[in-house]
Design an enzyme around this catalytic site. Structure first.
Site, PDB file in Angstrom:
ATOM      1  N   LEU A  78     -49.814 -39.530   0.938  1.00 50.60           N
ATOM      2  CA  LEU A  78     -50.977 -39.357   1.821  1.00 50.60           C
ATOM      3  C   LEU A  78     -51.869 -40.596   1.744  1.00 50.60           C
ATOM      4  O   LEU A  78     -51.985 -41.223   0.686  1.00 50.60           O
ATOM      5  CB  LEU A  78     -51.750 -38.101   1.404  1.00 50.60           C
ATOM      6  CG  LEU A  78     -50.963 -36.794   1.582  1.00 50.60           C
ATOM      7  CD1 LEU A  78     -51.634 -35.640   0.845  1.00 50.60           C
ATOM      8  CD2 LEU A  78     -50.798 -36.457   3.064  1.00 50.60           C
ATOM      9  N   ASN A 117     -51.103 -31.888  -7.110  1.00 48.96           N
ATOM     10  CA  ASN A 117     -49.686 -32.240  -6.974  1.00 48.96           C
ATOM     11  C   ASN A 117     -48.964 -31.882  -8.262  1.00 48.96           C
ATOM     12  O   ASN A 117     -49.536 -31.983  -9.338  1.00 48.96           O
ATOM     13  CB  ASN A 117     -49.549 -33.746  -6.722  1.00 48.96           C
ATOM     14  CG  ASN A 117     -48.098 -34.182  -6.567  1.00 48.96           C
ATOM     15  OD1 ASN A 117     -47.318 -33.532  -5.859  1.00 48.96           O
ATOM     16  ND2 ASN A 117     -47.718 -35.267  -7.229  1.00 48.96           N
ATOM     17  N   HIS A 130     -45.786 -33.082 -10.537  1.00 50.38           N
ATOM     18  CA  HIS A 130     -44.863 -34.206 -10.713  1.00 50.38           C
ATOM     19  C   HIS A 130     -43.950 -33.912 -11.910  1.00 50.38           C
ATOM     20  O   HIS A 130     -44.438 -33.491 -12.958  1.00 50.38           O
ATOM     21  CB  HIS A 130     -45.642 -35.515 -10.940  1.00 50.38           C
ATOM     22  CG  HIS A 130     -44.736 -36.692 -11.054  1.00 50.38           C
ATOM     23  ND1 HIS A 130     -44.142 -37.274  -9.963  1.00 50.38           N
ATOM     24  CD2 HIS A 130     -44.263 -37.348 -12.143  1.00 50.38           C
ATOM     25  CE1 HIS A 130     -43.347 -38.255 -10.370  1.00 50.38           C
ATOM     26  NE2 HIS A 130     -43.408 -38.322 -11.689  1.00 50.38           N
ATOM     27  N   GLU A 141     -42.603 -26.663 -14.677  1.00 46.88           N
ATOM     28  CA  GLU A 141     -43.202 -26.686 -13.332  1.00 46.88           C
ATOM     29  C   GLU A 141     -43.602 -25.308 -12.812  1.00 46.88           C
ATOM     30  O   GLU A 141     -44.724 -25.106 -12.347  1.00 46.88           O
ATOM     31  CB  GLU A 141     -42.241 -27.337 -12.326  1.00 46.88           C
ATOM     32  CG  GLU A 141     -41.966 -28.797 -12.628  1.00 46.88           C
ATOM     33  CD  GLU A 141     -41.155 -29.460 -11.538  1.00 46.88           C
ATOM     34  OE1 GLU A 141     -41.518 -29.358 -10.370  1.00 46.88           O
ATOM     35  OE2 GLU A 141     -40.137 -30.104 -11.866  1.00 46.88           O
TER      36      GLU A 141
END
Ligand code: GAR
Length: 196
Positions: free
Chosen positions: A90, A104, A106, A177
């Site tokens: 972005l 986000n 990662h 995650e």
């Protein structure tokens, strides 16, 4: 209590989106509501996951991506964005308009194996090439520097002898995650719900 309205941006399979949808269904995202899923890739399986959960979807490809995204976000009243396997970078103008409102995930322990060009399996290939014995995942706020925003949460995962990029990716997803992202999303959604 007014819930923080969340949009999730995706590009692929959407297992992290699924973890968010499952957390929401299990009552583990009490301060947030996932109201929109946007993909920059037509046919991404993440879109099917959203549809199955009854969440509105949109596909944005081609030019003027950010301008069209801004229109969608505004008309849905979005207050927070989660990048869940979203592989487009972005612009600084876009991230500046959403200060500490974009998260986000990662798949490494930032600052290792991160920044432009480090995404998906590539991250795990590099971790194996470098021979690290511990890797993991990081949730961070998104600013103008790829993978450079303030770190919100991290979880370490062991690298095992004989790991392939695929086996390591799977372990990082399962052990880090899919746990970390819903927890961090709830934490930020709660903070944003308090400042309304
Ligand atoms: C995940 O491992 C995510 O951390 C990674 O892409 C995968 C997407 O999987 N993101 C990045 O590498 C961002 N730089 P998913 O579509 O199944 O969630």
């Amino acid at each position: 209590m007014v819930k923080t309205k969340i949009a999730v941006l995706v590009s692929g399979g959407g297992t992290n989106l699924q973890a968010l949808l499952d957390a929401q269904a299990a009552g583990k995202l009490p301060h947030g509501e996932i109201v929109l899923v946007v993909s920059n890739k037509a046919g991404a399986y993440a879109l099917t996951r959203a549809e199955q959960a009854g969440v509105a979807t949109a596909v944005l490809t081609g030019p003027d991506f950010e301008a069209r995204l801004n229109q969608l976000l505004a008309s849905a009243g979005i207050e927070m964005i989660v990048l869940a396997g979203f592989l487009k970078i972005l612009s600084a103008a876009f991230t500046a308009a959403w200060p500490e409102r974009i998260l986000n995930i990662h798949p490494s322990l930032i600052p290792s194996f991160c920044g432009e060009g480090y995404y998906g399996l590539k991250v795990h290939e590099e971790a194996l090439r470098r021979g690290v014995k511990v890797t993991g995942a990081t949730v961070h706020f998104v600013n103008e520097i790829p993978d450079g925003g303030r770190i919100v949460a991290q979880k370490a995962v062991e690298v095992l002898p004989g790991d392939t990029p695929e086996s390591l990716q799977r372990r990082v997803m399962e052990q880090a995650e899919w746990i970390l992202l819903p927890q961090a999303a709830e934490m930020v959604a709660e903070q944003l719900s308090l400042v309304k």
